[in-house]
Design a protein around this motif. Structure first.
Motif, PDB file in Angstrom:
ATOM      1  N   ILE A   1       0.833  -1.205   0.000  1.00  0.00           N
ATOM      2  CA  ILE A   1       0.000   0.000   0.000  1.00  0.00           C
ATOM      3  C   ILE A   1       0.865   1.251   0.000  1.00  0.00           C
TER       4      ILE A   1
ATOM      5  N   VAL B   1      -8.078  -1.029   0.666  1.00  0.00           N
ATOM      6  CA  VAL B   1      -7.858  -0.167  -0.491  1.00  0.00           C
ATOM      7  C   VAL B   1      -8.725  -0.634  -1.665  1.00  0.00           C
TER       8      VAL B   1
ATOM      9  N   VAL C   1      -7.112   7.318   1.909  1.00  0.00           N
ATOM     10  CA  VAL C   1      -6.443   6.034   2.110  1.00  0.00           C
ATOM     11  C   VAL C   1      -5.453   6.120   3.270  1.00  0.00           C
TER      12      VAL C   1
END
Length: 273
Positions: free
Chosen positions: A75, A156, A214
């Protein structure tokens, strides 16, 4: 009979010995508090259920922490890549409208189109456990509407399905292509630089907001994982108190209590003067 009582006591001591293997000398035919509690089957069953529940919570916490720990590096790399592409787009958009870079405006516009392609690829393939084909299938079938909880390793991709990331900058991409073919020819005169700048600026703002969302979710799950991986220390065992119980045969009264009452009476007398 007394034999039945002895067998029941032995069974209670045996059950306590099975639960605490480090405890030595429990089979002494003398019931202490822990062994006395073993004589109540309902309580024993409830305590066993509580221990199983605690163990289950601990196993679940470790599993969630492991999922987040394994997915965090991917990520972070994805976020850095998207952030780099966004900053590059903003820089190229500034060069397109800058009169000092008229000679390189065509090259900047082509590079801008390439960076738009990187953003589009990143939005269509966010990091997570699901493969790209599975993600595309979920997007086409509208599975994102059924997502209620964001997963620790898939949050995500879950956010991508819920917010339709593959179509996030489609409007800006369309305007960019139209701006590239606004005039005749293939040189700088064929580019609508202000429309191109507007499309790039709009896409960059959307990506910045997306990455902030995020990052906020990642920080939240990271804080949860830190709490779950370091549970609070156990409370000390509370010792049983005999305060308030009547004295045993032959035992003296509580002298401390008498002295305290005497001191209080004395203080009252002195207060009168």
């Amino acid at each position: 009979t007394i034999e039945d009582v002895v067998k029941h006591v032995e069974a209670a001591e045996l059950g306590l010995e099975d639960e605490d293997e480090e405890d030595v000398g429990t089979k002494d035919h003398a019931i202490d508090y822990n062994e006395f509690m073993q004589l109540f089957p309902v309580r024993v069953q409830r305590m066993r259920e509580l221990k199983d529940r605690l163990q289950g919570c601990d196993d679940t916490s470790k599993e969630l922490c492991k999922l987040l720990e394994d997915s965090t590096p991917g990520i972070e790399r994805w976020m850095r890549s998207m952030e780099t592409a966004t900053l590059t787009i903003q820089d190229l958009a500034s060069k397109v409208v800058d009169p000092r870079h008229v000679d390189t405006m065509t090259e900047a516009a082509k590079a801008l189109r390439k960076q738009f392609g990187k953003l589009d690829e990143g939005l269509k393939a966010p990091p997570g456990p699901a493969e790209l084909q599975e993600l595309v299938f979920k997007f086409r079938t509208g599975k994102g509407k059924s997502i209620k909880v964001l997963g620790y390793s898939s949050f995500v991709q879950d956010m991508s399905l819920m917010d339709n990331w593959p179509l996030l900058i489609s409007f800006e991409s369309k305007n960019m292509k139209l701006a590239m073919m606004a005039g005749p020819g293939s040189g700088p005169e064929s580019i609508d630089k202000w429309k191109l700048h507007e499309a790039a600026d709009g896409a960059a703002n959307k990506i910045h907001k997306l990455l902030a969302k995020v990052r906020l979710q990642l920080d939240e799950y990271t804080s949860f994982a830190e709490v779950m991986s370091a549970p609070e220390a156990l409370m000390a065992t509370v010792n049983l108190s005999g305060r308030g119980l009547p004295p045993r045969t032959g035992a003296d009264e509580d002298e401390d209590g008498d002295e305290q009452e005497a001191n209080e009476d004395g203080a009252g007398c002195c207060g009168c003067f």
